[in-house]
Design a protein around this motif. Structure first.
Motif, PDB file in Angstrom:
ATOM      1  N   THR A  12       0.800  -1.234   0.000  1.00 31.49           N
ATOM      2  CA  THR A  12       0.000   0.000   0.000  1.00 31.49           C
ATOM      3  C   THR A  12       0.832   1.283   0.000  1.00 31.49           C
ATOM      4  OG1 THR A  12      -0.234  -0.159   2.411  1.00 31.49           O
ATOM      5  CG2 THR A  12      -2.019  -1.078   1.067  1.00 31.49           C
ATOM      6  N   GLY A  13       2.150   1.156  -0.008  1.00 34.07           N
ATOM      7  CA  GLY A  13       3.005   2.339  -0.107  1.00 34.07           C
ATOM      8  C   GLY A  13       3.672   2.777   1.179  1.00 34.07           C
ATOM      9  N   LYS A  14       3.724   1.896   2.181  1.00 37.77           N
ATOM     10  CA  LYS A  14       4.357   2.276   3.455  1.00 37.77           C
ATOM     11  C   LYS A  14       5.825   2.645   3.270  1.00 37.77           C
ATOM     12  CE  LYS A  14       3.517  -1.489   5.642  1.00 37.77           C
ATOM     13  NZ  LYS A  14       2.917  -2.204   4.516  1.00 37.77           N
ATOM     14  N   SER A  15       6.579   1.811   2.607  1.00 40.73           N
ATOM     15  CA  SER A  15       8.014   2.084   2.432  1.00 40.73           C
ATOM     16  C   SER A  15       8.227   3.398   1.689  1.00 40.73           C
ATOM     17  CB  SER A  15       8.704   0.936   1.690  1.00 40.73           C
ATOM     18  OG  SER A  15       8.673  -0.231   2.464  1.00 40.73           O
ATOM     19  N   HIS A  16       7.395   3.653   0.700  1.00 38.30           N
ATOM     20  CA  HIS A  16       7.488   4.880  -0.087  1.00 38.30           C
ATOM     21  C   HIS A  16       7.236   6.118   0.773  1.00 38.30           C
ATOM     22  CE1 HIS A  16       7.128   7.536  -3.537  1.00 38.30           C
ATOM     23  NE2 HIS A  16       5.941   7.909  -3.117  1.00 38.30           N
ATOM     24  N   ARG A  17       6.331   6.024   1.727  1.00 36.39           N
ATOM     25  CA  ARG A  17       5.957   7.159   2.572  1.00 36.39           C
ATOM     26  C   ARG A  17       6.696   7.207   3.909  1.00 36.39           C
ATOM     27  NH1 ARG A  17       2.461  10.162  -0.059  1.00 36.39           N
ATOM     28  NH2 ARG A  17       0.783   9.199  -1.207  1.00 36.39           N
ATOM     29  N   ALA A  18       7.498   6.211   4.206  1.00 40.08           N
ATOM     30  CA  ALA A  18       8.131   6.094   5.526  1.00 40.08           C
ATOM     31  C   ALA A  18       8.992   7.304   5.880  1.00 40.08           C
ATOM     32  CB  ALA A  18       8.956   4.811   5.613  1.00 40.08           C
ATOM     33  N   ALA A  19       9.796   7.796   4.959  1.00 41.48           N
ATOM     34  CA  ALA A  19      10.671   8.935   5.263  1.00 41.48           C
ATOM     35  C   ALA A  19       9.842  10.165   5.633  1.00 41.48           C
ATOM     36  CB  ALA A  19      11.583   9.236   4.080  1.00 41.48           C
ATOM     37  N   ILE A  86       8.624   2.014  13.121  1.00 44.65           N
ATOM     38  CA  ILE A  86       8.551   0.605  12.726  1.00 44.65           C
ATOM     39  C   ILE A  86       7.425   0.436  11.718  1.00 44.65           C
ATOM     40  CG2 ILE A  86       8.209  -1.771  13.473  1.00 44.65           C
ATOM     41  CD1 ILE A  86       9.020  -0.923  16.276  1.00 44.65           C
ATOM     42  N   LEU A  87       7.732  -0.125  10.557  1.00 41.73           N
ATOM     43  CA  LEU A  87       6.725  -0.398   9.547  1.00 41.73           C
ATOM     44  C   LEU A  87       6.242  -1.833   9.680  1.00 41.73           C
ATOM     45  CD1 LEU A  87       8.290   2.085   8.454  1.00 41.73           C
ATOM     46  CD2 LEU A  87       7.789   1.238   6.171  1.00 41.73           C
ATOM     47  N   GLY A  88       4.944  -2.029   9.479  1.00 40.76           N
ATOM     48  CA  GLY A  88       4.393  -3.372   9.535  1.00 40.76           C
ATOM     49  C   GLY A  88       3.012  -3.438   8.920  1.00 40.76           C
ATOM     50  N   THR A  89       2.566  -4.670   8.691  1.00 43.11           N
ATOM     51  CA  THR A  89       1.273  -4.880   8.055  1.00 43.11           C
ATOM     52  C   THR A  89       0.119  -4.950   9.054  1.00 43.11           C
ATOM     53  OG1 THR A  89       1.626  -7.276   8.038  1.00 43.11           O
ATOM     54  CG2 THR A  89       2.288  -6.050   6.064  1.00 43.11           C
ATOM     55  N   VAL A 110       0.422   5.176  13.324  1.00 48.48           N
ATOM     56  CA  VAL A 110       0.021   5.914  12.127  1.00 48.48           C
ATOM     57  C   VAL A 110      -0.408   4.855  11.119  1.00 48.48           C
ATOM     58  CG1 VAL A 110       0.777   7.451  10.271  1.00 48.48           C
ATOM     59  CG2 VAL A 110       1.710   7.738  12.597  1.00 48.48           C
ATOM     60  N   TYR A 111      -1.569   5.046  10.510  1.00 50.93           N
ATOM     61  CA  TYR A 111      -2.091   4.086   9.543  1.00 50.93           C
ATOM     62  C   TYR A 111      -2.013   4.674   8.139  1.00 50.93           C
ATOM     63  CZ  TYR A 111      -3.618   1.714  13.717  1.00 50.93           C
ATOM     64  OH  TYR A 111      -3.631   1.087  14.932  1.00 50.93           O
ATOM     65  N   ILE A 112      -1.695   3.841   7.176  1.00 48.54           N
ATOM     66  CA  ILE A 112      -1.530   4.300   5.796  1.00 48.54           C
ATOM     67  C   ILE A 112      -2.787   5.042   5.327  1.00 48.54           C
ATOM     68  CG2 ILE A 112      -2.256   2.115   4.732  1.00 48.54           C
ATOM     69  CD1 ILE A 112       0.586   4.333   3.389  1.00 48.54           C
ATOM     70  N   ALA A 118      -7.434   6.847  -0.899  1.00 50.47           N
ATOM     71  CA  ALA A 118      -7.773   5.531  -1.452  1.00 50.47           C
ATOM     72  C   ALA A 118      -7.172   5.386  -2.842  1.00 50.47           C
ATOM     73  CB  ALA A 118      -9.287   5.350  -1.494  1.00 50.47           C
ATOM     74  N   PHE A 119      -7.160   6.456  -3.615  1.00 47.41           N
ATOM     75  CA  PHE A 119      -6.565   6.418  -4.955  1.00 47.41           C
ATOM     76  C   PHE A 119      -5.070   6.102  -4.879  1.00 47.41           C
ATOM     77  CE2 PHE A 119      -4.267   8.490  -8.411  1.00 47.41           C
ATOM     78  CZ  PHE A 119      -4.859   7.890  -9.518  1.00 47.41           C
ATOM     79  N   GLU A 120      -4.357   6.775  -3.974  1.00 42.08           N
ATOM     80  CA  GLU A 120      -2.911   6.538  -3.832  1.00 42.08           C
ATOM     81  C   GLU A 120      -2.612   5.111  -3.378  1.00 42.08           C
ATOM     82  OE1 GLU A 120      -1.357  11.003  -2.611  1.00 42.08           O
ATOM     83  OE2 GLU A 120      -2.331   9.765  -1.090  1.00 42.08           O
ATOM     84  N   ILE A 121      -3.418   4.597  -2.469  1.00 38.79           N
ATOM     85  CA  ILE A 121      -3.224   3.222  -1.999  1.00 38.79           C
ATOM     86  C   ILE A 121      -3.484   2.237  -3.140  1.00 38.79           C
ATOM     87  CG2 ILE A 121      -4.166   1.443  -0.463  1.00 38.79           C
ATOM     88  CD1 ILE A 121      -4.616   3.764   1.593  1.00 38.79           C
ATOM     89  N   ASN A 122      -4.560   2.454  -3.885  1.00 39.48           N
ATOM     90  CA  ASN A 122      -4.860   1.573  -5.018  1.00 39.48           C
ATOM     91  C   ASN A 122      -3.789   1.659  -6.094  1.00 39.48           C
ATOM     92  OD1 ASN A 122      -7.200   0.402  -3.983  1.00 39.48           O
ATOM     93  ND2 ASN A 122      -8.471   2.120  -4.681  1.00 39.48           N
ATOM     94  N   GLN A 123      -3.237   2.844  -6.293  1.00 37.69           N
ATOM     95  CA  GLN A 123      -2.155   3.039  -7.259  1.00 37.69           C
ATOM     96  C   GLN A 123      -0.934   2.232  -6.831  1.00 37.69           C
ATOM     97  OE1 GLN A 123      -2.702   5.534  -9.712  1.00 37.69           O
ATOM     98  NE2 GLN A 123      -0.789   5.254 -10.794  1.00 37.69           N
ATOM     99  N   ALA A 124      -0.588   2.299  -5.535  1.00 34.24           N
ATOM    100  CA  ALA A 124       0.549   1.536  -5.016  1.00 34.24           C
ATOM    101  C   ALA A 124       0.318   0.041  -5.177  1.00 34.24           C
ATOM    102  CB  ALA A 124       0.782   1.879  -3.541  1.00 34.24           C
TER     103      ALA A 124
END
Length: 130
Positions: A12-19, A86-89, A110-112, A118-124
């Motif tokens: 869903t893009g966690k790694s992309h948004r982590a920074a 910490i990132l996790g599912t 913090v939740y994605i 919803a568009f960004e999550i679906n895109q990821a």
């Protein structure tokens, strides 16, 4: 130590948004998929993405290998980490990682879905499938 969790389904893009999340919460260190990261550089650990099976990947991300966990724990001590993301599912996953690495209780989740549309999550999710 201040511990923040960033939770969202796989892909869903966690790694992309982590920074960005880390910067917003004044956190310098990130745990993502079995590695300790600071400023985009890997300081310790082995990426779960390198594992050949899903089970091995999950085990790596959860630091179930004692030598792997010890390497990251040592790096956290060596770098005198004061705050970490910490990132996790799932909440259960991030809590298990925090416990395994002996870094204390999670102060904030913090939740994605809270930071991505919803568009960004679906895109990821779509990009991950391709």
């Amino acid at each position: 130590m201040k511990v923040i969790a960033f939770v969202g389904a796989s892909g869903t893009g966690k790694s992309h948004r982590a920074a960005w999340v880390a910067k917003e919460h004044d956190v310098d260190f990130i745990i993502d998929d079995g590695i300790l990261i600071k400023g985009g550089a890997i300081l310790a650990g082995v990426s779960a993405k390198r594992e050949s099976t899903r089970i091995a990947s999950i085990r790596r991300a959860l630091f179930l290998d004692e030598m792997h966990a010890a390497e990251v724990i040592d790096a956290i001590k060596q770098h005198e980490v004061q705050s970490i993301l910490i990132l996790g599912t799932s909440t259960r996953m991030v809590e298990r990682i925090a416990n395994t690495l002996n870094i204390g209780n999670i102060a904030q989740y913090v939740y994605i879905e809270d930071i991505s549309t919803a568009f960004e999550i679906n895109q990821a999710l779509s990009n991950r499938k391709n």
